[in-house]
Design an enzyme around this catalytic site. Structure first.
Site, PDB file in Angstrom:
ATOM      1  N   HIS A  85       0.830   4.739   4.520  1.00 36.13           N
ATOM      2  CA  HIS A  85       0.416   5.351   3.320  1.00 36.13           C
ATOM      3  C   HIS A  85       0.834   6.602   2.831  1.00 36.13           C
ATOM      4  O   HIS A  85       1.043   7.214   1.833  1.00 36.13           O
ATOM      5  CB  HIS A  85      -1.151   5.082   3.204  1.00 36.13           C
ATOM      6  CG  HIS A  85      -1.604   3.879   3.490  1.00 36.13           C
ATOM      7  ND1 HIS A  85      -2.989   3.607   4.051  1.00 36.13           N
ATOM      8  CD2 HIS A  85      -1.028   2.444   3.663  1.00 36.13           C
ATOM      9  CE1 HIS A  85      -3.109   2.071   3.994  1.00 36.13           C
ATOM     10  NE2 HIS A  85      -2.071   1.571   3.670  1.00 36.13           N
ATOM     11  N   SER A 145       0.819  -1.251  -0.023  1.00 37.98           N
ATOM     12  CA  SER A 145       0.062  -0.070  -0.136  1.00 37.98           C
ATOM     13  C   SER A 145       0.978   1.144  -0.038  1.00 37.98           C
ATOM     14  O   SER A 145       0.392   2.272  -0.529  1.00 37.98           O
ATOM     15  CB  SER A 145      -0.942   0.074   1.273  1.00 37.98           C
ATOM     16  OG  SER A 145      -1.769  -0.998   0.898  1.00 37.98           O
TER      17      SER A 145
END
Length: 196
Positions: A173, A116
């Site tokens: 992220h 991610s």
């Protein structure tokens, strides 16, 4: 949907193969390859890269690989293989370093896995290069890429600050986005890297 260029294809195949190998070996790759906090006694330097090839569930793998295909394929066609892989690696490493810092500050002992961080870097680059490209949010709601990525960034920031212990590395992220932004600025000779 874009075609599948070679580096994106290799990343997809590596992630899928490692996921199924990890399942076959009883998740022992995750034990060694996940990004463990520095003070945990389980941290090793190679984990700054290996964590991005491990996934906790098939759904986790599927959605990360779908995003890698959707956004990475087009960026690889624009940049070429070498620059694309450099960018992806910068996003993955920045995500890892951000997560390690957050773990130190919050005293977390949980490991981090998943692509991610690299994907969020690709999302940021996609929105900067194709800001007005229409993307279907949840496959139904049309939204320009620049607004979609800003929304995702704000959601990650909110969840990282206010929604704790979800098992999702929200700051990783954001770190991937930061790494992507810094790489783009480096290529352009912009601050903090100066003129080139």
């Amino acid at each position: 949907m874009p075609p599948l260029p070679p580096a994106t294809q290799a990343l997809l195949l590596a992630n899928v193969a490692i996921y199924f190998l990890d399942q076959l070996l009883g998740r022992s790759l995750t034990v060694w390859g996940a990004l463990w906090p520095i003070g945990s006694g389980e941290f090793w330097p190679w984990q700054i890269g290996t964590y991005a090839f491990l996934h906790g569930s098939f759904e986790h793998l599927f959605f990360n690989m779908l995003g890698l295909w959707m956004f990475g394929s087009e960026l690889e066609q624009v940049w070429g293989r070498k620059r694309y892989l450099q960018f992806y690696a910068a996003s993955v490493v920045a995500a890892a370093l951000t997560q390690l810092l957050v773990n130190v500050l919050l005293g977390s002992g949980a490991p981090t896995i998943g692509a991610s961080g690299g994907l969020f870097g690709l999302l940021l680059a996609f929105a900067m290069i194709f800001p007005n490209r229409i993307i279907l949010l949840f496959f139904v709601l049309p939204m320009k890429a620049k607004y979609l990525v800003a929304l995702y960034g704000l959601i990650e920031l909110y969840q990282g600050v206010y929604v704790m212990n979800t098992g999702v590395a929200h700051f990783a992220h954001l770190g991937g986005m930061l790494g992507g932004l810094l790489m783009l600025r480096y290529w352009r000779g912009q601050a903090p890297f100066g003129r080139r």
